[in-house]
Design a protein around this motif. Structure first.
Motif, PDB file in Angstrom:
ATOM      1  N   UNK A 155       0.839  -1.197   0.000  1.00 14.35           N
ATOM      2  CA  UNK A 155       0.000   0.000   0.000  1.00 14.35           C
ATOM      3  C   UNK A 155       0.879   1.255   0.000  1.00 14.35           C
ATOM      4  N   UNK A 156       1.481   1.546   1.151  1.00 18.66           N
ATOM      5  CA  UNK A 156       2.316   2.730   1.282  1.00 18.66           C
ATOM      6  C   UNK A 156       3.763   2.335   1.542  1.00 18.66           C
ATOM      7  N   UNK A 157       4.680   3.192   1.076  1.00 29.09           N
ATOM      8  CA  UNK A 157       6.108   3.031   1.344  1.00 29.09           C
ATOM      9  C   UNK A 157       6.601   4.377   1.861  1.00 29.09           C
ATOM     10  N   UNK A 158       6.960   4.433   3.144  1.00 26.29           N
ATOM     11  CA  UNK A 158       7.258   5.700   3.805  1.00 26.29           C
ATOM     12  C   UNK A 158       8.721   5.755   4.230  1.00 26.29           C
ATOM     13  N   UNK A 159       9.470   6.785   3.785  1.00 26.35           N
ATOM     14  CA  UNK A 159      10.880   6.905   4.151  1.00 26.35           C
ATOM     15  C   UNK A 159      11.086   7.741   5.412  1.00 26.35           C
ATOM     16  N   UNK A 160      11.985   7.274   6.258  1.00 27.38           N
ATOM     17  CA  UNK A 160      12.369   8.025   7.456  1.00 27.38           C
ATOM     18  C   UNK A 160      13.888   8.116   7.496  1.00 27.38           C
ATOM     19  N   UNK A 161      14.401   9.324   7.371  1.00 30.55           N
ATOM     20  CA  UNK A 161      15.852   9.511   7.367  1.00 30.55           C
ATOM     21  C   UNK A 161      16.454   9.391   8.756  1.00 30.55           C
ATOM     22  N   UNK A 162      15.631   9.594   9.799  1.00 32.25           N
ATOM     23  CA  UNK A 162      16.104   9.526  11.177  1.00 32.25           C
ATOM     24  C   UNK A 162      15.119   8.708  12.011  1.00 32.25           C
ATOM     25  N   UNK A 163      15.622   8.103  13.080  1.00 32.17           N
ATOM     26  CA  UNK A 163      14.778   7.315  13.964  1.00 32.17           C
ATOM     27  C   UNK A 163      15.324   7.388  15.383  1.00 32.17           C
ATOM     28  N   UNK A 164      14.450   7.143  16.350  1.00 29.74           N
ATOM     29  CA  UNK A 164      14.846   7.237  17.753  1.00 29.74           C
ATOM     30  C   UNK A 164      13.855   6.450  18.600  1.00 29.74           C
ATOM     31  N   UNK A 165      14.149   6.354  19.893  1.00 27.60           N
ATOM     32  CA  UNK A 165      13.210   5.765  20.826  1.00 27.60           C
ATOM     33  C   UNK A 165      12.038   6.733  21.052  1.00 27.60           C
ATOM     34  N   UNK A 166      10.906   6.178  21.443  1.00 25.58           N
ATOM     35  CA  UNK A 166       9.701   6.978  21.608  1.00 25.58           C
ATOM     36  C   UNK A 166       9.694   7.672  22.959  1.00 25.58           C
ATOM     37  N   UNK A 185       6.800  17.071   7.093  1.00 27.23           N
ATOM     38  CA  UNK A 185       7.604  16.415   8.121  1.00 27.23           C
ATOM     39  C   UNK A 185       6.792  15.224   8.619  1.00 27.23           C
ATOM     40  N   UNK A 186       7.257  14.029   8.279  1.00 25.64           N
ATOM     41  CA  UNK A 186       6.524  12.813   8.593  1.00 25.64           C
ATOM     42  C   UNK A 186       7.060  12.208   9.882  1.00 25.64           C
ATOM     43  N   UNK A 187       6.171  12.014  10.847  1.00 23.10           N
ATOM     44  CA  UNK A 187       6.524  11.410  12.132  1.00 23.10           C
ATOM     45  C   UNK A 187       5.595  10.219  12.354  1.00 23.10           C
ATOM     46  N   UNK A 188       6.170   9.026  12.440  1.00 24.29           N
ATOM     47  CA  UNK A 188       5.390   7.819  12.723  1.00 24.29           C
ATOM     48  C   UNK A 188       5.903   7.190  14.006  1.00 24.29           C
ATOM     49  N   UNK A 189       5.009   7.034  14.972  1.00 29.05           N
ATOM     50  CA  UNK A 189       5.337   6.438  16.263  1.00 29.05           C
ATOM     51  C   UNK A 189       4.801   5.007  16.274  1.00 29.05           C
ATOM     52  N   UNK A 190       5.704   4.034  16.415  1.00 25.62           N
ATOM     53  CA  UNK A 190       5.330   2.623  16.386  1.00 25.62           C
ATOM     54  C   UNK A 190       5.868   1.981  17.656  1.00 25.62           C
ATOM     55  N   UNK A 191       5.074   1.976  18.700  1.00 20.35           N
ATOM     56  CA  UNK A 191       5.530   1.421  19.964  1.00 20.35           C
ATOM     57  C   UNK A 191       6.686   2.237  20.513  1.00 20.35           C
ATOM     58  N   UNK A 235       9.995   6.997  13.728  1.00 21.32           N
ATOM     59  CA  UNK A 235      10.690   7.381  12.508  1.00 21.32           C
ATOM     60  C   UNK A 235      10.313   8.789  12.093  1.00 21.32           C
ATOM     61  N   UNK A 236      11.303   9.550  11.621  1.00 22.57           N
ATOM     62  CA  UNK A 236      11.095  10.951  11.253  1.00 22.57           C
ATOM     63  C   UNK A 236      11.770  11.204   9.906  1.00 22.57           C
ATOM     64  N   UNK A 237      11.068  11.889   9.024  1.00 28.52           N
ATOM     65  CA  UNK A 237      11.651  12.222   7.735  1.00 28.52           C
ATOM     66  C   UNK A 237      10.956  13.406   7.093  1.00 28.52           C
ATOM     67  N   UNK A 238      11.687  14.155   6.290  1.00 32.91           N
ATOM     68  CA  UNK A 238      11.129  15.264   5.526  1.00 32.91           C
ATOM     69  C   UNK A 238      10.973  14.816   4.074  1.00 32.91           C
ATOM     70  N   UNK A 239       9.769  15.023   3.538  1.00 30.41           N
ATOM     71  CA  UNK A 239       9.448  14.522   2.207  1.00 30.41           C
ATOM     72  C   UNK A 239       8.875  15.656   1.369  1.00 30.41           C
ATOM     73  N   UNK A 240       9.325  15.740   0.153  1.00 30.83           N
ATOM     74  CA  UNK A 240       8.830  16.737  -0.785  1.00 30.83           C
ATOM     75  C   UNK A 240       7.633  16.170  -1.551  1.00 30.83           C
ATOM     76  N   UNK A 241       6.579  16.969  -1.707  1.00 32.65           N
ATOM     77  CA  UNK A 241       5.387  16.604  -2.485  1.00 32.65           C
ATOM     78  C   UNK A 241       4.689  15.354  -1.937  1.00 32.65           C
ATOM     79  N   UNK A 242       4.691  15.191  -0.643  1.00 28.01           N
ATOM     80  CA  UNK A 242       4.068  14.018  -0.028  1.00 28.01           C
ATOM     81  C   UNK A 242       2.563  13.992  -0.280  1.00 28.01           C
TER      82      UNK A 242
END
Length: 298
Positions: A177-188, A259-265, A269-276
């Motif tokens: 379905x979706x493919x989402x890029x995250x250039x950086x990641x960290x603990x929640x 600025x895409x931020x996805x929290x999974x447990x 993951x954090x990433x900046x995307x153009x024309x998202x």
């Protein structure tokens, strides 16, 4: 009820699980894939092969012969290109790639039969090429790839892939379905998310100076597990907005940069995307449908 202990049974795990990324160590770029239920492994393989083909075109890899020729020239001139920044990692990667091609690696065994020695990257396996490895996360209808090549900018790579999908309408995946890029990641943790988001923003605009002149932006914050809802996401969103360069204004409907931020447990993951937004939030199936409608229009 649980017949063994006569206690109420535990509630079933939700779609995203309580902590799907319990075995994933944050750090470095990752790619989140949402897919059909029970098709996580197949989706990881098809997306990894797809991205590897495009990455090889965008970021060509030095062959072993090219490295040998460069080393010979260095010996003739009395210089060494291995002292240049980044070349050591390239040489090491080429040597490892050559060893893999000569003899496939076999898992080392220890203890009794069938006990495999744990690897350094627990929960990860190769799929579709050594530029990406699959992180075996415990979640339904999603999987994750980790980028192993420092040359590859996952945000630029996925933007190129989605634009090509919209223009050509070629379906390179069956279950994705979706493919989402995250250039950086960290603990929640909210403090870590704020710090990592600031690093992601600074890194993006350092590599794209032309984008610093100003424009429209939005912050897309999504939690994919129940425990993540305890975060004060408005605190994080406000901090990210303050990190954006001068001249950028909020536009939730048609932003230039998201600025895409996805929290999974415990993983974020954090990433900046153009024309998202313009690329249907990187939904492969929606992009193909848009191409088909455009082609059928008179």
């Amino acid at each position: 009820f649980d017949r063994t202990h006569n206690f109420p049974a535990q509630p079933k795990r939700g779609k995203w699980g309580n902590n799907p990324c319990a075995n994933v160590t944050p750090g470095g770029p990752v790619i989140l894939i949402t897919c059909d239920d029970t098709k996580e492994k197949k989706a990881a393989i098809e997306v990894s092969c797809w991205l590897t083909a495009v990455a090889d075109e965008m970021y060509p890899r030095d062959s072993v012969a090219q490295i040998k020729d460069r080393d010979e020239k260095d010996e003739d001139t009395g210089t060494s290109s291995k002292c240049e920044p980044g070349s050591v990692a390239d040489d090491l990667e080429a040597e490892l790639r050559a060893l893999r091609q000569q003899k496939p690696s076999k898992p080392k065994m220890q203890g009794g039969a069938g006990q495999e020695k744990p690897s350094d990257n627990q929960g990860e396996s190769t799929a579709g090429g050594e530029r990406f490895v699959t992180s075996n996360i415990d979640g339904k209808a999603m999987t994750m790839l980790r980028s192993k090549d420092p040359k590859v900018n996952v945000s630029a790579l996925l933007t190129r892939v989605m634009r090509d999908t919209l223009e050509t309408g070629v379906q390179n995946t069956r279950f994705t379905n979706r493919v989402l890029p995250f250039t950086h990641s960290c603990f929640t943790k909210i403090d870590l998310i704020k710090t990592t988001a600031e690093e992601a923003v600074n890194s993006f605009f350092a590599s794209e100076p032309s984008e610093s002149k100003g424009g429209k932006f939005a912050v897309s914050w999504k939690c994919r597990s129940g425990k993540s809802n305890k975060l004060d996401k408005m605190e994080g969103i406000k901090h990210i907005a303050q990190c954006m360069p001068e001249g950028y204004v909020v536009d939730l409907n048609n932003p230039d940069i998201t600025v895409l931020v996805n929290v999974i447990g415990r993983f974020t993951g954090i990433g900046l995307i153009r024309d998202y937004k313009r690329l249907s939030e990187f939904n492969v199936r929606t992009l193909i449908e848009r191409h088909e409608k455009k082609s059928d229009a008179p």
